[in-house]
Design a protein around this motif. Structure first.
Motif, PDB file in Angstrom:
ATOM      1  N   THR A 130       0.803  -1.228   0.000  1.00  0.00           N
ATOM      2  CA  THR A 130       0.000   0.000   0.000  1.00  0.00           C
ATOM      3  C   THR A 130       0.835   1.277   0.000  1.00  0.00           C
ATOM      4  O   THR A 130       0.323   2.351  -0.282  1.00  0.00           O
ATOM      5  N   HIS A 131       2.111   1.174   0.332  1.00  0.00           N
ATOM      6  CA  HIS A 131       2.971   2.353   0.390  1.00  0.00           C
ATOM      7  C   HIS A 131       4.299   2.086  -0.328  1.00  0.00           C
ATOM      8  O   HIS A 131       5.369   2.438   0.153  1.00  0.00           O
ATOM      9  N   ARG A 132       4.196   1.479  -1.492  1.00  0.00           N
ATOM     10  CA  ARG A 132       5.405   1.030  -2.183  1.00  0.00           C
ATOM     11  C   ARG A 132       6.198   2.192  -2.765  1.00  0.00           C
ATOM     12  O   ARG A 132       7.431   2.176  -2.759  1.00  0.00           O
ATOM     13  N   ASP A 133       5.516   3.212  -3.271  1.00  0.00           N
ATOM     14  CA  ASP A 133       6.189   4.312  -3.972  1.00  0.00           C
ATOM     15  C   ASP A 133       6.441   5.444  -2.973  1.00  0.00           C
ATOM     16  O   ASP A 133       5.516   6.138  -2.548  1.00  0.00           O
ATOM     17  N   VAL A 134       7.711   5.655  -2.606  1.00  0.00           N
ATOM     18  CA  VAL A 134       8.072   6.555  -1.507  1.00  0.00           C
ATOM     19  C   VAL A 134       8.981   7.666  -2.022  1.00  0.00           C
ATOM     20  O   VAL A 134       9.930   7.416  -2.771  1.00  0.00           O
ATOM     21  N   LEU A 135       8.674   8.892  -1.588  1.00  0.00           N
ATOM     22  CA  LEU A 135       9.548  10.033  -1.846  1.00  0.00           C
ATOM     23  C   LEU A 135      10.315  10.342  -0.567  1.00  0.00           C
ATOM     24  O   LEU A 135       9.712  10.444   0.510  1.00  0.00           O
ATOM     25  N   LEU A 159      15.148  -2.604   0.372  1.00  0.00           N
ATOM     26  CA  LEU A 159      14.175  -3.353   1.176  1.00  0.00           C
ATOM     27  C   LEU A 159      12.865  -3.584   0.430  1.00  0.00           C
ATOM     28  O   LEU A 159      11.879  -4.056   1.021  1.00  0.00           O
ATOM     29  N   GLY A 160      12.810  -3.269  -0.868  1.00  0.00           N
ATOM     30  CA  GLY A 160      11.655  -3.617  -1.682  1.00  0.00           C
ATOM     31  C   GLY A 160      10.738  -2.466  -2.047  1.00  0.00           C
ATOM     32  O   GLY A 160       9.725  -2.681  -2.716  1.00  0.00           O
ATOM     33  N   PHE A 161      11.047  -1.252  -1.632  1.00  0.00           N
ATOM     34  CA  PHE A 161      10.242  -0.098  -2.000  1.00  0.00           C
ATOM     35  C   PHE A 161      10.812   0.548  -3.268  1.00  0.00           C
ATOM     36  O   PHE A 161      11.951   0.267  -3.673  1.00  0.00           O
ATOM     37  N   VAL A 162      10.017   1.406  -3.865  1.00  0.00           N
ATOM     38  CA  VAL A 162      10.508   2.237  -4.960  1.00  0.00           C
ATOM     39  C   VAL A 162      10.679   3.630  -4.378  1.00  0.00           C
ATOM     40  O   VAL A 162       9.708   4.379  -4.204  1.00  0.00           O
ATOM     41  N   ALA A 163      11.893   3.988  -4.038  1.00  0.00           N
ATOM     42  CA  ALA A 163      12.153   5.228  -3.313  1.00  0.00           C
ATOM     43  C   ALA A 163      13.028   6.152  -4.139  1.00  0.00           C
ATOM     44  O   ALA A 163      14.033   5.722  -4.713  1.00  0.00           O
ATOM     45  N   THR A 164      12.645   7.420  -4.209  1.00  0.00           N
ATOM     46  CA  THR A 164      13.429   8.437  -4.897  1.00  0.00           C
ATOM     47  C   THR A 164      13.797   9.529  -3.902  1.00  0.00           C
ATOM     48  O   THR A 164      13.055   9.808  -2.960  1.00  0.00           O
ATOM     49  N   ALA A 165      14.939  10.149  -4.115  1.00  0.00           N
ATOM     50  CA  ALA A 165      15.462  11.145  -3.185  1.00  0.00           C
ATOM     51  C   ALA A 165      15.417  12.538  -3.802  1.00  0.00           C
ATOM     52  O   ALA A 165      15.681  12.715  -4.992  1.00  0.00           O
ATOM     53  N   LEU A 166      15.068  13.512  -2.973  1.00  0.00           N
ATOM     54  CA  LEU A 166      15.096  14.910  -3.368  1.00  0.00           C
ATOM     55  C   LEU A 166      15.607  15.720  -2.182  1.00  0.00           C
ATOM     56  O   LEU A 166      14.937  15.821  -1.148  1.00  0.00           O
ATOM     57  N   SER A 167      16.797  16.282  -2.310  1.00  0.00           N
ATOM     58  CA  SER A 167      17.361  17.083  -1.223  1.00  0.00           C
ATOM     59  C   SER A 167      16.708  18.457  -1.200  1.00  0.00           C
ATOM     60  O   SER A 167      16.685  19.164  -2.202  1.00  0.00           O
ATOM     61  N   THR A 168      16.154  18.821  -0.028  1.00  0.00           N
ATOM     62  CA  THR A 168      15.563  20.154   0.130  1.00  0.00           C
ATOM     63  C   THR A 168      16.392  21.032   1.051  1.00  0.00           C
ATOM     64  O   THR A 168      16.090  22.214   1.212  1.00  0.00           O
ATOM     65  N   GLY A 169      17.398  20.477   1.692  1.00  0.00           N
ATOM     66  CA  GLY A 169      18.317  21.273   2.490  1.00  0.00           C
ATOM     67  C   GLY A 169      17.814  21.582   3.878  1.00  0.00           C
ATOM     68  O   GLY A 169      16.655  21.339   4.222  1.00  0.00           O
ATOM     69  N   THR A 170      18.701  22.155   4.692  1.00  0.00           N
ATOM     70  CA  THR A 170      18.338  22.508   6.067  1.00  0.00           C
ATOM     71  C   THR A 170      17.515  23.790   6.122  1.00  0.00           C
ATOM     72  O   THR A 170      16.896  24.077   7.151  1.00  0.00           O
ATOM     73  N   ALA A 217       3.784   7.535   0.076  1.00  0.00           N
ATOM     74  CA  ALA A 217       4.252   8.064   1.362  1.00  0.00           C
ATOM     75  C   ALA A 217       5.431   8.987   1.097  1.00  0.00           C
ATOM     76  O   ALA A 217       6.120   8.868   0.073  1.00  0.00           O
ATOM     77  N   VAL A 218       5.633   9.920   2.022  1.00  0.00           N
ATOM     78  CA  VAL A 218       6.795  10.810   1.959  1.00  0.00           C
ATOM     79  C   VAL A 218       7.559  10.674   3.270  1.00  0.00           C
ATOM     80  O   VAL A 218       6.972  10.747   4.354  1.00  0.00           O
ATOM     81  N   VAL A 219       8.873  10.477   3.171  1.00  0.00           N
ATOM     82  CA  VAL A 219       9.757  10.454   4.332  1.00  0.00           C
ATOM     83  C   VAL A 219      10.566  11.742   4.308  1.00  0.00           C
ATOM     84  O   VAL A 219      11.204  12.053   3.300  1.00  0.00           O
ATOM     85  N   VAL A 220      10.529  12.500   5.413  1.00  0.00           N
ATOM     86  CA  VAL A 220      11.216  13.784   5.490  1.00  0.00           C
ATOM     87  C   VAL A 220      12.294  13.717   6.561  1.00  0.00           C
ATOM     88  O   VAL A 220      11.995  13.495   7.734  1.00  0.00           O
ATOM     89  N   GLY A 221      13.529  13.909   6.175  1.00  0.00           N
ATOM     90  CA  GLY A 221      14.619  14.002   7.141  1.00  0.00           C
ATOM     91  C   GLY A 221      14.714  15.420   7.666  1.00  0.00           C
ATOM     92  O   GLY A 221      14.891  16.357   6.891  1.00  0.00           O
ATOM     93  N   THR A 222      14.555  15.599   8.987  1.00  0.00           N
ATOM     94  CA  THR A 222      14.599  16.940   9.571  1.00  0.00           C
ATOM     95  C   THR A 222      15.869  17.115  10.383  1.00  0.00           C
ATOM     96  O   THR A 222      16.410  16.157  10.929  1.00  0.00           O
TER      97      THR A 222
END
Length: 610
Positions: free
Chosen positions: A449-454, A481-492, A511-516
């Motif tokens: 259900t959440h295979r495509d991740v940004l 780990l089996g997801f389709v994940a793409t990365a986009l750097s938005t900076g600090t 789903a979106v994963v945000v590194g803070t």
């Protein structure tokens, strides 16, 4: 739920017995030796005779631990020769040792000392050859700051491990000891026999700009237990540990690299909050203690930096706490120790306060001659000088450096970055990842259900040796780990245009994963998270440094804390997101409300699982 902040209370210092495990790999030396037995008394007499044979210049040199540029002790690159001539007045590390008789060298990645394991071993051997070629043959004590987490001078292929606050989240003395033993074994194989770790500061101030996640946490008793465990781990591997920064740098809003911080703890608060980890380190047989360039008026009304304070270093550390090991200054190039006195007075005052090793002065020739003149002029007695030299030689002898100063490539290959060490680092990291929020049971994400991740967010400069930006590392790990994940750097500090780009990229994602990274309530990172949440796509935030970020965010469905943006921590977070590992970490610090710090959102010990 909101929790009232608990009041500060007096705690007893943790105690521990000093244990020494046999060193492994290439290093054929015991752990740092305990004092008081017959063998140690014989060693003291031998070392006293050595001190008696040394010239005054050699004695003064033993006090200094200096930086030097270059990958080789005798044949560095021309740019490094130029830097050495400009800053130190010598061409090479070997010339530095021959000219100033320095007792130690500190390695930095930016000084090109730590390119790869074999090179580091060769540099260490070249430095030792220079020391043993002197009038009085003496090995050097080679040091570095290998705290792990966000501070690491030796990078991959050496094993990179979770840092202090991550280990605090794991809460395991076994993990802390094991991590230190693995790290110490690898450092020793490289010829690095003094590590400026563990951090013994108790981070009770979320706004602390210089300690933060370098601390094990905010509970003095928990920090004391983990500090003692790491002392045993490092020293059981044949590396002198260094508890820092005495008398405690955990409650400040200033960075001693650029200012002179004041800490306004009362003596009672100092005993309750700051002292326990240092007491525990001393009880565990710590090899060295590093000073802090901070002012604590309740401990020294003269308001001298602790590095230059006799009431703090001699009165408290030596006399009250009973510590008779090596005291090393923090870097003498930091602004905190230079604001009140000139660079010629700082090393002299540090010695008079009770220090033994003088670390990285900005002008070595000025500092070295200032100490020499102070002894010749009687301001510092030769007896006082001999006390420090003897402590330094005693530490070197306890590490076996007089008998086995050299390392080998074979020894490096046996222990540095082995698969067993890398696997252990992954296991320890999995115990540190902390789940703070999981609304509706979003985590673990399902690949159906959440295979495509940004993956978007902050990409701060990476610690030494990491393989890539955090967004890329997380996306790569999730893809594996089996997801389709793409990365986009938005900076600090994402711009409005970058935020719009991230919102557009989130369209159609599952789903979106945000590194803070060090979020503020009105800053652009909080705007980024809110805008992404408004799209309706489920948002997972990952605090890749301070766990306090969650207090400034809204709209996310789940939040993890990793306490560092190193590969080992981010891979562990990816396994938690994917359900390949369960979150086991518990907050080692409280997370307070941003608008009302008296209210605690998440207390020490908080952490969810699934």
């Amino acid at each position: 739920m909101h929790h009232r902040a608990t009041s500060r209370r007096t705690v007893l210092a943790a105690t521990a017995t000093a244990a020494a495990a046999a060193a492994t790999g290439a290093v054929q030396t015991p752990a740092v030796a305990a004092t008081g037995d017959g063998t140690d008394q014989n060693r003291r007499r031998r070392l006293a005779r050595t001190v008696g044979r040394m010239s005054l210049e050699e004695k003064v040199g033993q006090l200094f631990v200096m930086r030097v540029y270059g990958h080789s002790a005798t044949d560095p690159d021309q740019a490094d020769i130029d830097a050495n001539l400009r800053e130190i007045g010598v061409r090479t590390a070997a010339e530095l040792v021959a000219t100033y008789h320095v007792g130690g060298i500190i390695y930095f990645a930016w000084a090109h000392n730590t390119r790869d394991p074999h090179q580091i071993a060769d540099l260490s051997n070249g430095i030792q050859r220079a020391g043993l070629a002197g009038r009085t043959p003496l090995p050097l004590l080679i040091a570095t700051d290998q705290e792990h987490g966000i501070v690491a001078r030796v990078g991959e292929p050496a094993t990179l491990l979770p840092g202090a606050m991550a280990l605090g989240a794991a809460g395991s003395r076994d993990h802390a000891r094991h991590a230190a033993h693995l790290a110490g074994t690898e450092l020793a194989a490289l010829g690095i026999r003094q590590n400026y770790a563990p951090v013994a500061d108790v981070n009770v101030n979320p706004a602390n700009p210089v300690i933060g996640v370098r601390s094990f946490g905010a509970d003095p008793r928990a920090v004391a237990r983990l500090v003692a465990a790491q002392v045993k781990g490092y020293q059981g591997a044949g590396v002198a540990a260094t508890a820092k920064h005495f008398p405690g740098h955990g409650d400040t809003t200033d960075d001693s690299h650029t200012k002179l911080p004041y800490i306004h703890h009362t003596r009672e608060q100092w005993r309750a909050l700051d002292a326990p980890p240092f007491r525990a380190a001393i009880a565990a047989g710590i090899g060295s203690v590093m000073t802090a360039h901070i002012v604590v008026p309740s401990l020294d009304p003269a308001e001298d930096p602790a590095t230059l304070s006799r009431p703090i270093l001699t009165g408290i550390l030596r006399e009250r706490l009973g510590y008779d090991g090596v005291v090393v200054t923090d870097s003498l190039g930091m602004e905190g120790v230079r604001t009140k006195y000139g660079d010629d007075r700082v090393p002299v005052l540090a010695l008079k306060a009770g220090c033994d090793q003088l670390l990285n002065p900005p002008d070595l020739d000025l500092a070295w001659n200032a100490v020499l003149d102070a002894v010749r002029g009687g301001e510092i007695s030769e007896k006082r000088l001999d006390e420090s030299v003897l402590r330094i030689l005693r530490l070197k002898a306890g590490l076996g450096l007089f008998r086995h100063p050299y390392v080998t490539h074979e020894g490096v290959d046996r222990v540095v970055g082995t698969q067993a060490h890398l696997d252990a680092a992954d296991r320890i990291a999995e115990a540190t990842t902390t789940l703070l929020l999981n609304s509706g049971g979003l985590l673990p994400l399902s690949r159906r259900t959440h295979r495509d991740v940004l993956v978007v967010g902050a990409d701060p400069a990476s610690p030494s040796g990491t393989t890539g930006p955090p967004t890329t590392t997380l996306a790569t790990a999730l893809t594996e780990l089996g997801f389709v994940a793409t990365a986009l750097s938005t900076g600090t500090a994402p711009t409005a245009a970058r935020i719009e780009q991230a919102v557009a990229a989130a369209a159609g994602k599952d789903a979106v994963v945000v590194g803070t990274y060090n979020v503020t309530a009105t800053g652009p990172q909080s705007t980024l998270v809110a805008r992404l949440a408004a799209t309706g796509v489920p948002v997972v935030t990952v605090a890749i440094r301070n766990p306090y970020d969650i207090a400034h965010l809204g709209g996310q469905r789940a939040t993890l804390a990793t306490y560092a943006w190193t590969d080992v921590e981010l891979r562990a977070a990816a396994r938690v997101i994917a359900g390949r590992a369960r979150p086991k970490g518990r907050l080692p610090v409280p997370v307070q409300r941003a608008d009302d710090p008296a209210q605690v959102l998440y207390p020490i010990g908080y952490g969810l699982s699934y």
